[in-house]
Design a protein around this motif. Structure first.
Motif, short mmCIF file in Angstrom:
data_model
loop_
_atom_site.label_atom_id
_atom_site.label_comp_id
_atom_site.label_asym_id
_atom_site.label_seq_id
_atom_site.Cartn_x
_atom_site.Cartn_y
_atom_site.Cartn_z
N ASP A 180 -63.99 33.03 -30.61
CA ASP A 180 -63.59 31.63 -30.69
C ASP A 180 -64.37 30.93 -31.80
O ASP A 180 -65.60 31.06 -31.90
CB ASP A 180 -63.85 30.95 -29.34
CG ASP A 180 -63.50 29.48 -29.34
OD1 ASP A 180 -62.75 29.03 -30.23
OD2 ASP A 180 -63.99 28.77 -28.44
N GLY A 181 -63.69 30.19 -32.68
CA GLY A 181 -64.31 29.50 -33.81
C GLY A 181 -65.29 28.41 -33.41
O GLY A 181 -66.11 27.99 -34.22
N GLY A 182 -65.22 27.95 -32.18
CA GLY A 182 -66.13 26.92 -31.71
C GLY A 182 -67.40 27.48 -31.10
O GLY A 182 -68.26 26.73 -30.63
N LYS A 183 -67.53 28.81 -31.11
CA LYS A 183 -68.71 29.47 -30.53
C LYS A 183 -69.51 30.16 -31.64
O LYS A 183 -68.99 30.46 -32.71
CB LYS A 183 -68.29 30.52 -29.50
CG LYS A 183 -67.53 29.99 -28.32
CD LYS A 183 -68.49 29.45 -27.32
CE LYS A 183 -67.72 29.06 -26.05
NZ LYS A 183 -68.56 28.39 -25.11
N CYS A 184 -70.77 30.43 -31.35
CA CYS A 184 -71.60 31.20 -32.26
C CYS A 184 -72.55 32.06 -31.44
O CYS A 184 -72.71 31.85 -30.24
CB CYS A 184 -72.38 30.29 -33.21
SG CYS A 184 -73.57 29.21 -32.40
N LYS B 188 -70.91 25.65 -31.09
CA LYS B 188 -71.33 25.15 -32.39
C LYS B 188 -71.52 23.65 -32.31
O LYS B 188 -70.82 22.96 -31.57
CB LYS B 188 -70.29 25.49 -33.46
CG LYS B 188 -70.24 26.95 -33.82
CD LYS B 188 -69.26 27.19 -34.95
CE LYS B 188 -69.21 28.64 -35.35
NZ LYS B 188 -68.21 28.87 -36.41
N ASP C 172 -71.21 20.01 -33.93
CA ASP C 172 -70.41 19.29 -34.91
C ASP C 172 -71.32 18.31 -35.65
O ASP C 172 -71.70 17.27 -35.11
CB ASP C 172 -69.26 18.55 -34.22
CG ASP C 172 -68.35 17.84 -35.19
OD1 ASP C 172 -68.52 18.00 -36.42
OD2 ASP C 172 -67.45 17.11 -34.71
#
Length: 90
Positions: free
Chosen positions: A10-14, A28, A30
């Motif tokens: 998922d692009g919102g996770k790291c 992540k 913002d």
């Protein structure tokens, strides 16, 4: 976690990896929601820090034979530098 799993993550996770802690998932942040976001170059290119411009304006000490040096301060020998101590006569 395999490379394939990382690729479709998922692009919102790291994945955070900190010294002394096992890697973990995190959301992540913002940066546009940070209170000082307006000071970043992401917000406005005029905020970009120019290291060359900063270094250009630093004052540099000029050492001449008449420069007084505190004898308590000893910086040792510096390779490639001329000895300017008052005891040295040529």
């Amino acid at each position: 976690m395999s490379q394939d799993e990382v690729a479709v993550m998922d692009g919102g996770k790291c994945i955070m990896q900190l010294r002394g802690v096992r890697p973990f998932f995190s959301d992540k942040f913002d940066i546009t929601k940070h209170g000082r976001y307006r000071e970043l170059s992401d917000y406005d290119q005029k905020n970009t820090f120019d290291i060359e411009d900063y270094v250009k304006h630093l004052q540099h000490m000029k050492v001449t034979p008449n420069t007084e040096v505190d004898e308590a301060f000893d910086c040792g020998e510096v390779s490639g530098q001329e000895d300017i101590s008052p005891e040295k006569t040529e």
